[in-house]
Design a protein around this motif. Structure first.
Motif, PDB file in Angstrom:
ATOM      1  N   ARG A   1       0.845   4.026  -2.968  1.00  0.00           N
ATOM      2  CA  ARG A   1       0.316   5.376  -2.681  1.00  0.00           C
ATOM      3  C   ARG A   1       1.572   6.357  -2.730  1.00  0.00           C
ATOM      4  O   ARG A   1       1.142   7.502  -3.223  1.00  0.00           O
ATOM      5  CB  ARG A   1      -0.218   5.311  -1.507  1.00  0.00           C
TER       6      ARG A   1
ATOM      7  N   SER B   1      -7.925  -4.037  -0.152  1.00  0.00           N
ATOM      8  CA  SER B   1      -7.145  -5.249   0.128  1.00  0.00           C
ATOM      9  C   SER B   1      -8.001  -6.404   0.433  1.00  0.00           C
ATOM     10  O   SER B   1      -8.932  -6.639   0.781  1.00  0.00           O
ATOM     11  CB  SER B   1      -6.380  -4.613   1.541  1.00  0.00           C
TER      12      SER B   1
ATOM     13  N   VAL C   1      -7.853   2.263  -0.995  1.00  0.00           N
ATOM     14  CA  VAL C   1      -7.034   1.298  -0.901  1.00  0.00           C
ATOM     15  C   VAL C   1      -7.879  -0.010  -0.794  1.00  0.00           C
ATOM     16  O   VAL C   1      -8.710  -0.024   0.299  1.00  0.00           O
ATOM     17  CB  VAL C   1      -5.914   1.144   0.010  1.00  0.00           C
TER      18      VAL C   1
ATOM     19  N   VAL D   1      -4.765  -4.240  -3.615  1.00  0.00           N
ATOM     20  CA  VAL D   1      -3.795  -5.041  -3.096  1.00  0.00           C
ATOM     21  C   VAL D   1      -4.180  -6.403  -2.828  1.00  0.00           C
ATOM     22  O   VAL D   1      -5.278  -6.462  -2.212  1.00  0.00           O
ATOM     23  CB  VAL D   1      -3.014  -4.441  -1.826  1.00  0.00           C
TER      24      VAL D   1
ATOM     25  N   MET E   1       0.741  -1.259  -0.051  1.00  0.00           N
ATOM     26  CA  MET E   1       0.104  -0.066   0.071  1.00  0.00           C
ATOM     27  C   MET E   1       0.869   1.319   0.146  1.00  0.00           C
ATOM     28  O   MET E   1       0.639   2.123  -0.544  1.00  0.00           O
ATOM     29  CB  MET E   1      -0.955   0.206   1.347  1.00  0.00           C
TER      30      MET E   1
ATOM     31  N   GLY F   1      -3.524  -0.681   9.428  1.00  0.00           N
ATOM     32  CA  GLY F   1      -4.238   0.542   8.635  1.00  0.00           C
ATOM     33  C   GLY F   1      -4.498   1.576   9.607  1.00  0.00           C
ATOM     34  O   GLY F   1      -4.613   2.826   9.427  1.00  0.00           O
TER      35      GLY F   1
ATOM     36  N   LEU G   1      -1.431   7.355   3.240  1.00  0.00           N
ATOM     37  CA  LEU G   1      -2.412   6.342   4.051  1.00  0.00           C
ATOM     38  C   LEU G   1      -3.312   7.053   5.216  1.00  0.00           C
ATOM     39  O   LEU G   1      -4.435   6.823   5.177  1.00  0.00           O
ATOM     40  CB  LEU G   1      -1.823   5.146   4.494  1.00  0.00           C
TER      41      LEU G   1
ATOM     42  N   LEU H   1      -9.431   2.406   3.895  1.00  0.00           N
ATOM     43  CA  LEU H   1      -8.813   1.067   3.485  1.00  0.00           C
ATOM     44  C   LEU H   1     -10.192   0.067   3.652  1.00  0.00           C
ATOM     45  O   LEU H   1     -10.860  -0.048   4.655  1.00  0.00           O
ATOM     46  CB  LEU H   1      -7.884   0.757   4.691  1.00  0.00           C
TER      47      LEU H   1
END
Length: 316
Positions: free
Chosen positions: A113, A201, A199, A229, A109, A165, A144, A149
């Protein structure tokens, strides 16, 4: 009883296997081809496998087999129904990667980013030395902190990523199953997750329901500045669709530690050199030294539990 134990993929785990306390004969092979599985397991009561396939045909050809010790958490390479029908115990390893996989996912991540590899490549190409300013910022950088997330898969790995996160100041949401009418407490509707994710994931197992879960339409539902991701399984993502989406700027970037076929002998759409802001690592998110030793120890513990008549970590 002396168990005949055969480890087919010794070199797939970079840690030392101990030996079971139960009386046994131990045979190991550094690696095995799929066509060697039946031959090498013909006299085995216990098979240790990692990624080799044990399908119905292989199981039918192995009448002495009593246990499959999977040196991994995922078991999509084992026909569990065929094992249940034969009374074969299947045990996997659990919890060994709750630190290493989340750390790898967070690393990916950050790299995406902050456009790490783009800037590294530019410096190596001499761009910084030729710059008119003390720095250059051709590749947009995103923090982040403050980003959303979105996690698909709420097991130990998904929760581990959520903790990391949150420590970075991210807003964490979990996706509800795709296509369900109701949304459980603590989850967010799948379609809304795609729309809100900065993001996304992936931490879900590969099943018929999750194969191709993220395809062209799902990618098109995401923000253009979002990144994906995948440290789950390669088959969860439609790889040609992801390659096309990255080339077209549908999303800003992606990183994957897994591919649909490993190793990618016949190539893969995500291995093309012209895909922007894509990171591919060779299925090593799980492979810290500490995690691999925990995995190896747990495989032996599973075999000892089976030999003692109290199988643990059972899938079948």
């Amino acid at each position: 009883m002396t168990l005949s134990i055969v480890c087919l993929e010794r070199d797939a785990v970079g840690a030392a296997f101990g030996r079971p306390r139960a009386p046994h004969r131990w045979t190991e092979f550094p690696s095995s081809a799929q066509e060697q599985v039946v031959e090498r397991l013909r006299d085995a009561e216990v098979a240790i496998i990692n990624k080799l396939r044990l399908g119905a045909s292989e199981i039918a050809a192995l009448p002495r087999l009593q246990m499959v010790a999977v040196a991994a958490t995922g078991s999509d390479n084992v026909d569990l129904e065929a094992c249940r029908a034969r009374g074969i115990v299947v045990s996997n390893v659990r919890g060994y990667a709750v630190h290493t996989v989340p750390e790898h996912a967070l690393m990916l991540m950050l790299a995406l980013r902050r456009r790490l590899f783009d800037y590294v490549a530019d410096v190596r190409a001499g761009r910084w030395a030729r710059s008119d300013n003390f720095c250059f910022f051709d590749h947009p950088i995103g923090d982040l902190h403050g980003a959303t997330l979105a996690i698909i898969g709420r097991g130990g790995l998904g929760d581990g990523v959520a903790r990391l996160g949150a420590a970075f100041g991210m807003r964490v949401i979990y996706a509800e199953h795709k296509g369900v009418a109701g949304v459980r407490e603590g989850y967010t509707a799948f379609e809304r997750v795609l729309a809100e994710a900065d993001v996304l994931s992936l931490h879900c197992p590969l099943t018929p329901a999750t194969r191709g879960l993220i395809g062209a339409s799902e990618l098109a539902s995401m923000k253009r500045e979002a990144v994906l991701v995948n440290t789950a399984r390669g088959g969860v993502v439609d790889e040609p669709a992801l390659a096309a989406a990255l080339r077209a700027g549908v999303i800003a970037g992606a990183a994957t530690d897994v591919l649909s076929s490993e190793p990618p002998r016949e190539g893969n759409p995500l291995l093309a050199a012209d895909i922007p802001n894509l990171i591919v690592t060779p299925h090593v998110a799980w492979a810290s030294r500490q995690a691999m030793q925990t995995l190896a120890d747990q495989v032996i513990d599973n075999i000892d539990a089976f030999a003692a008549g109290a199988p643990r970590n059972r899938l079948a």
